[in-house]
Design an enzyme around this catalytic site. Structure first.
Site, PDB file in Angstrom:
ATOM      1  N   ASP A  27      11.243  71.663  80.555  1.00 39.59           N
ATOM      2  CA  ASP A  27      12.230  71.612  79.143  1.00 39.59           C
ATOM      3  C   ASP A  27      11.484  70.934  77.807  1.00 39.59           C
ATOM      4  O   ASP A  27      12.629  70.523  77.180  1.00 39.59           O
ATOM      5  CB  ASP A  27      13.491  70.111  79.999  1.00 39.59           C
ATOM      6  CG  ASP A  27      14.158  70.406  78.696  1.00 39.59           C
ATOM      7  OD1 ASP A  27      14.983  71.574  78.316  1.00 39.59           O
ATOM      8  OD2 ASP A  27      15.663  69.492  79.026  1.00 39.59           O
ATOM      9  N   LYS A  37      15.523  52.850  79.503  1.00 40.19           N
ATOM     10  CA  LYS A  37      17.110  53.609  79.710  1.00 40.19           C
ATOM     11  C   LYS A  37      17.850  53.444  80.810  1.00 40.19           C
ATOM     12  O   LYS A  37      16.867  53.035  81.760  1.00 40.19           O
ATOM     13  CB  LYS A  37      16.095  55.060  80.270  1.00 40.19           C
ATOM     14  CG  LYS A  37      17.394  56.034  80.423  1.00 40.19           C
ATOM     15  CD  LYS A  37      16.641  57.629  80.848  1.00 40.19           C
ATOM     16  CE  LYS A  37      15.896  58.170  79.789  1.00 40.19           C
ATOM     17  NZ  LYS A  37      16.244  59.585  79.679  1.00 40.19           N
ATOM     18  N   VAL A  54      19.840  55.069  76.238  1.00 40.04           N
ATOM     19  CA  VAL A  54      19.178  54.686  76.003  1.00 40.04           C
ATOM     20  C   VAL A  54      18.924  53.402  74.895  1.00 40.04           C
ATOM     21  O   VAL A  54      19.835  53.644  73.847  1.00 40.04           O
ATOM     22  CB  VAL A  54      18.104  56.045  75.758  1.00 40.04           C
ATOM     23  CG1 VAL A  54      16.708  55.141  74.884  1.00 40.04           C
ATOM     24  CG2 VAL A  54      17.985  56.946  76.652  1.00 40.04           C
ATOM     25  N   GLY A  66      23.243  60.174  77.068  1.00 37.24           N
ATOM     26  CA  GLY A  66      23.447  61.755  77.941  1.00 37.24           C
ATOM     27  C   GLY A  66      24.429  61.908  78.651  1.00 37.24           C
ATOM     28  O   GLY A  66      25.266  61.407  78.338  1.00 37.24           O
ATOM     29  N   GLY A  67      24.386  62.397  80.077  1.00 34.37           N
ATOM     30  CA  GLY A  67      25.377  62.842  80.418  1.00 34.37           C
ATOM     31  C   GLY A  67      25.380  61.900  81.558  1.00 34.37           C
ATOM     32  O   GLY A  67      25.981  62.184  82.069  1.00 34.37           O
TER      33      GLY A  67
END
Length: 310
Positions: A136, A44, A28, A23-24
């Protein structure tokens, strides 16, 4: 051979052998937990060179995940620093994220959608009862395993109202007035001030997800977050009776109530919503179990499916 230099390393006592996604901020991976007899886990990783705010978010995500400790949420085993990485060892879910399943299956039979909603409401109840707001909930943050069980994942944007001071207000990720979340699933109040958004915001997101599961699409779509904010705040969602008319009126009424603009008009708490969904499902026919398909070469779905956040 892969050019990923993480593969083959041991970080946080996990022998890493597969990449699940990135991701940003973090990546992972999957591997064998050397402290737990070689059990398969997800890990992660965040570079220690990352900005301090990323570290704060990462630590809070790990501590929230460990504190919630519920079978309907992805479990966090431990976290720490190893070499040039901050790490978080998590339960590895063999399966897919819900967004992939919904893309493949299309609109779900209403019984399957109701049972899905029930399990997610119970997951939210566990979260809320620990003083946490997820902020989220979306299909990408719901994992479905090969047997059809679901788990809520990714506490990267969560707000721990009752957590330790250094993991709550002390490292707040949002200032008053900031929006925070995924616009297609955000409650109207979350666009104005994510920090003050409470449990009803998560229940609104549950309503959006149920609408999508029943109709094959979320209630609102727009090309920009500003336009989505206006739709969520000002426009009534499309009629479920028109788009999914075979669903029971009681289910439609509950989803519409979850999508109320005013958080005070939404049903709650989450455990009561789960009970209502259970009662609706009990009156329905047996439907096909919502199962994931194995993903070749990945060894499972990482927490958050295809990670897009921390």
């Amino acid at each position: 051979m892969s050019g990923d230099l993480i593969l083959g390393r041991t970080i946080g006592d996990v022998a890493i052998d597969a990449r699940l996604g990135a991701g940003g901020m973090a990546s992972v991976y999957a591997g064998r937990d050397l402290l737990r007899g070689g059990a398969r886990v997800a890990v992660k990783l965040l570079s220690i060179a990352s900005h301090e705010s990323y570290h704060a978010r990462f630590v809070r995500e790990a501590r929230i995940g460990a504190a919630v400790a519920n079978p309907l949420c992805v479990g966090v085993v431990r976290d720490g620093v190893s070499g040039d990485f901050r790490y978080m060892v998590m339960e590895l879910v063999e399966g897919e994220d819900l967004s992939r399943v919904l893309r493949r299956e299309g609109p779900l039979h209403w019984t399957a959608a109701t049972l899905l909603g029930r399990d997610l409401a119970l997951a939210l109840a566990a979260v809320h009862e620990r003083g946490v707001v997820h902020r989220d909930l979306k299909p990408q943050n719901v994992l479905v395993d090969l047997e059809g069980h679901v788990k809520l994942a990714d506490f990267g944007l969560a707000h721990w109202r009752d957590g330790p001071p250094d993991l709550a207000d002390g490292i707040s990720l949002t200032a008053t007035g900031d929006a925070f979340g995924t616009p297609a699933y955000m409650a109207p109040e979350q666009f104005s001030d994510a920090k003050s958004a409470g449990a009803p915001a998560d229940l609104y997101a549950l309503g959006v997800l149920l609408f999508e599961a029943l109709c094959g699409r979320p209630p609102f779509a727009a090309s920009s977050p500003v336009d989505l904010a206006r739709l969520h705040r000002e426009v009534a969602p499309p009629s479920l009776a028109a788009l999914a008319g075979e669903t029971p009126e009681r289910l439609r009424a509950l989803v519409e109530a979850l999508l109320a603009k005013d958080p005070g008009d939404r049903p709650g708490p989450a455990r009561a919503v789960a009970a209502q969904l259970e009662a609706v499902a009990a009156r329905g026919p047996t439907s096909k179990v919502l199962r994931a398909r194995p993903r070749e070469g990945s060894g499972g779905a990482g927490p958050g499916g295809d990670p897009t956040g921390a």
